[in-house]
Design a protein around this motif. Structure first.
Motif, short mmCIF file in Angstrom:
data_model
loop_
_atom_site.label_atom_id
_atom_site.label_comp_id
_atom_site.label_asym_id
_atom_site.label_seq_id
_atom_site.Cartn_x
_atom_site.Cartn_y
_atom_site.Cartn_z
N LYS A 275 0.83 -1.22 0.00
CA LYS A 275 0.00 0.00 0.00
C LYS A 275 0.85 1.26 0.00
O LYS A 275 0.53 2.27 -0.63
CB LYS A 275 -0.92 -0.02 1.22
CG LYS A 275 -1.93 1.11 1.26
CD LYS A 275 -2.88 0.95 2.45
CE LYS A 275 -3.90 2.07 2.47
NZ LYS A 275 -4.83 1.93 3.62
N LYS A 276 1.99 1.19 0.70
CA LYS A 276 2.85 2.36 0.83
C LYS A 276 3.66 2.64 -0.43
O LYS A 276 3.85 3.80 -0.81
CB LYS A 276 3.79 2.16 2.03
CG LYS A 276 4.70 3.35 2.29
CD LYS A 276 5.54 3.11 3.55
CE LYS A 276 6.45 4.31 3.83
NZ LYS A 276 7.29 4.10 5.05
N HIS A 277 4.14 1.59 -1.09
CA HIS A 277 5.11 1.78 -2.18
C HIS A 277 4.58 1.46 -3.58
O HIS A 277 5.30 1.65 -4.56
CB HIS A 277 6.36 0.92 -1.91
CG HIS A 277 7.06 1.28 -0.64
ND1 HIS A 277 7.70 2.48 -0.47
CD2 HIS A 277 7.20 0.59 0.53
CE1 HIS A 277 8.22 2.52 0.76
NE2 HIS A 277 7.93 1.39 1.38
N CYS A 278 3.36 0.96 -3.67
CA CYS A 278 2.79 0.64 -4.98
C CYS A 278 1.53 1.47 -5.24
O CYS A 278 0.79 1.80 -4.31
CB CYS A 278 2.45 -0.85 -5.06
SG CYS A 278 3.88 -1.94 -4.91
N SER A 279 1.30 1.78 -6.52
CA SER A 279 0.13 2.57 -6.91
C SER A 279 -0.54 1.89 -8.10
O SER A 279 -0.12 0.81 -8.55
CB SER A 279 0.56 3.98 -7.29
OG SER A 279 1.35 3.97 -8.47
N ASP A 280 -1.59 2.52 -8.62
CA ASP A 280 -2.27 1.96 -9.78
C ASP A 280 -1.34 1.87 -11.00
O ASP A 280 -1.56 1.05 -11.90
CB ASP A 280 -3.48 2.84 -10.15
CG ASP A 280 -4.56 2.79 -9.07
OD1 ASP A 280 -4.53 1.83 -8.26
OD2 ASP A 280 -5.41 3.70 -9.04
N ALA A 281 -0.30 2.72 -11.00
CA ALA A 281 0.60 2.74 -12.15
C ALA A 281 1.75 1.74 -12.03
O ALA A 281 2.48 1.52 -13.00
CB ALA A 281 1.18 4.14 -12.32
N THR A 282 1.91 1.12 -10.85
CA THR A 282 3.07 0.26 -10.61
C THR A 282 3.16 -0.90 -11.58
O THR A 282 4.24 -1.22 -12.11
CB THR A 282 3.06 -0.27 -9.15
OG1 THR A 282 3.15 0.83 -8.25
CG2 THR A 282 4.21 -1.23 -8.91
N SER A 283 2.03 -1.56 -11.86
CA SER A 283 2.05 -2.71 -12.78
C SER A 283 2.59 -2.30 -14.15
O SER A 283 3.39 -3.01 -14.77
CB SER A 283 0.65 -3.30 -12.93
OG SER A 283 0.24 -3.92 -11.73
N GLY A 284 2.15 -1.13 -14.61
CA GLY A 284 2.63 -0.65 -15.90
C GLY A 284 4.11 -0.36 -15.90
O GLY A 284 4.83 -0.72 -16.85
#
Length: 445
Positions: free
Chosen positions: A351-360
Motif C-alpha cells: 500500500k505504501k510503495h505501490c500505486s495503480d501505475a506500478t504494474s505498468g
C-alpha cells in the motif's frame, strides 16, 4: 601469583560474572600466574548440575581457559569441619543458639556443647578496625564494632559462604582475589578469619558493578543476558570478550584488543573505580568490527546456515549482505530471499510503495530487462534509470516495487546488485509472480 573465579551454580553465568572472571584471569595471566575456577556449590537446594555445565561451557566459548582442575566446594565438607574445630579450640569461634548476632554474643565465653539446635559463630574483634589496600579502590577500612559475629557452621553441620571461601583460598594458595564490589563487606569478615588461622591474607581488588544506560542496576531489560544467550543472538566470542574488557578497564583510547594484546596490556591499563555502563549498541559495534575482519570463507563457516555453502553463488550473496549484518543471525534474514522466492507480500508495504501505475512501470521494466544483452549490476542500473527517466518518475517509483517483488521487503542491498546475483531468469520469474499478485489485488478491489 594465583587468582580464582568462584561462581555459585544457582543460575546461568551473567555478563557481570563473566566480566569479573575475565579481569581475574587477565590479572593472573598478565603476571605469568594461574587462575582457578572454583564452583561454590554448598547450597544444595539451589545448586544445579545444569548451571555448573553452563558456566563451564560459557568460559570455553569465550576462550577463558582456567588452570588446574575445577574445585568443587561440595567435596570439602570434612576439611571445613576440621578448620571449625580448630577455631573452637583456639577460642576464636563459639557455639551459640543462632538467634541473632547481638543475643548470641552472650555465649562467646560459655563454651556450650554442640547439638542439633546450635550454630557456631566466628568471634570478630570488638575493638579497632579492619582495613585493606584494595587494588582498584585504594584503602578501605571499617570499625570492628560495625561487624557482627557471623555464623560459620549451621545447625545441620554445613559450613557457610564466608568461612568456606577462606579455607578454599588457603588450600588453593590464592594470592589475589579479583571480584565484584558487592563483596566488600564479606572481605572484612574473611580477612579476620585469615588472621585467626594465622594465614597470609590475599590482596583484594573489587571491581565496580555494571549499570544499565539508565544508571540502574543491570538486568535483562537492559539487554544483560546469560553468556550463552549472547551466543544464541549471533554475538562472536571475541567481540563479547573485547567488550567485557572495556567495561571498566581502559588503556588510552584503544578499543580493539586481541587475546595476546589483552594479556600484554592488562597491567598497563587502568581499572575504573566507578561503575561501567552496559550498551547493547556498543556490543554490536564490537561484533560488527570482528565480522568485518573475517574473509568470506571464515564467515560461511561461522554462519552455519543450511542454505549457505562454499559455492560461488553463496560467496556472492555473503559479500552482498555482509555490510548490513551486525550479528551472525542477521545473515539468516539478509540472505534468505536469495535462496527462496517470496511467498507472501506485506500488505502495508504494498500500500505504501505501490500505486495503480506500478504494474505498468514494472511491465515496461521487465520488457527492457528481458531484451538486455548483458546482465550485470551496471547494465541493470542503466535500464532502471532509463525507464524512470522515460516515465518521468523518481527511481523509488520503480526501484522500491522491484525490491518488493524480488525480496518481499524494502531492506536489501542495491536492487541492481540483487538482480545480478539472482540472475535474469529468476529476476523475471519473481517479477511475473509479483505482477500476478498485483493484478489479483486489483481484481479484489
Amino acid at each position: 601469583m594465583k587468582t580464582r573465579f568462584a561462581p555459585s551454580p544457582t543460575g546461568y553465568l551473567h555478563i557481570g560474572g563473566a566480566r569479573t572472571a575475565l579481569f581475574a584471569w587477565l590479572f593472573a595471566k598478565s603476571l605469568k600466574g594461574d587462575c582457578l575456577l572454583r564452583i561454590e556449590d554448598t547450597d544444595k537446594e539451589r545448586s544445579k548440575a545444569e548451571y555448573t555445565q553452563e558456566i563451564i561451557n560459557s568460559f570455553k566459548w569465550l576462550g577463558v581457559e582456567f588452570d588446574a582442575e575445577i574445585v568443587y566446594q561440595s567435596n570439602n565438607a570434612t576439611r571445613y569441619r576440621e578448620v571449625v574445630e580448630s577455631l573452637l579450640a583456639n577460642n576464636t569461634a563459639y557455639v551459640c543458639k543462632g538467634e541473632d548476632p547481638e543475643k548470641d554474643k552472650e555465649y562467646r565465653d560459655l563454651k556450650l556443647s554442640k547439638d542439633e539446635d546450635t550454630v557456631i559463630r566466628f568471634k570478630m574483634p570488638e575493638t579497632g578496625s579492619t582495613a585493606f589496600e584494595d587494588l582498584v579502590k585504594g584503602k578501605i577500612e571499617v570499625s570492628n564494632d560495625q561487624l557482627d559475629d557471623f555464623i560459620i557452621e549451621r545447625s545441620d553441620g554445613s559450613a557457610t559462604y564466608n568461612f568456606c571461601v577462606v579455607v578454599d583460598d588457603i588450600d588453593s594458595e590464592i594470592s589475589h582475589v579479583i571480584r565484584g564490589d558487592d563483596h566488600i563487606n564479606n572481605t572484612f569478615k574473611q580477612i579476620n578469619v585469615f588472621k585467626a588461622l594465622n594465614q597470609i591474607i590475599p590482596q583484594y581488588g573489587h571491581v565496580p558493578m555494571i549499570l544499565g544506560e539508565d544508571g540502574k542496576r543491570l538486568s535483562k531489560r537492559h539487554g544483560a543476558l546469560g553468556v550463552q544467550e549472547y551466543e544464541a543472538l549471533g554475538i562472536l566470542p571475541e567481540a563479547l570478550k573485547n567488550y567485557l574488557l572495556r567495561l571498566g578497564w581502559a588503556k588510552g583510547d584503544t578499543e580493539i584488543f586481541s587475546d595476546k594484546e589483552m594479556t600484554a596490556s592488562f597491567q598497563d591499563g587502568v581499572m575504573n573505580k566507578s561503575p561501567a555502563t552496559f550498551s547493547m549498541d556498543k556490543l554490536l559495534w564490537f561484533n560488527k568490527h570482528y565480522l568485518d575482519q573475517m574473509n568470506t570463507e571464515e564467515l560461511i563457516q561461522k554462519i552455519n546456515l543450511n542454505h549457505i555453502d562454499k559455492s560461488e553463488y553463496s560467496k556472492m550473496v555473503i559479500n552482498a549482505v555482509r555490510d548490513r549484518c551486525e550479528t551472525l543471525n542477521d545473515f539468516s534474514t539478509q540472505t534468505d530471499y536469495f535462496f527462496n522466492e517470496p511467498e507472501i507480500y506485506d500488505q502495508k508495504l504494498i500500500k505504501k510503495h505501490c500505486s495503480d501505475a506500478t504494474s505498468g512501470y514494472l511491465n515496461k521494466l521487465k520488457s527492457s530487462l528481458v531484451d538486455k544483452d548483458s546482465w550485470n549490476q551496471s547494465a541493470i542500473k542503466e535500464v532502471i534509470d532509463r525507464i524512470a527517466s522515460d516515465l518521468e518518475v523518481g527511481f523509488g517509483k520503480i526501484g522500491l516495487p522491484l525490491r518488493l517483488a524480488l525480496t518481499a521487503s524494502t531492506n536489501s542491498p542495491s536492487i541492481d546488485l540483487v538482480c545480478e546475483i539472482l540472475g535474469r531468469e529468476e529476476t523475471i520469474k519473481r517479477l511475473d509472480s509479483f505482477l500476478l499478485f498485483l493484478n489479483d489485488q486489483e481484481k479484489d478491489l
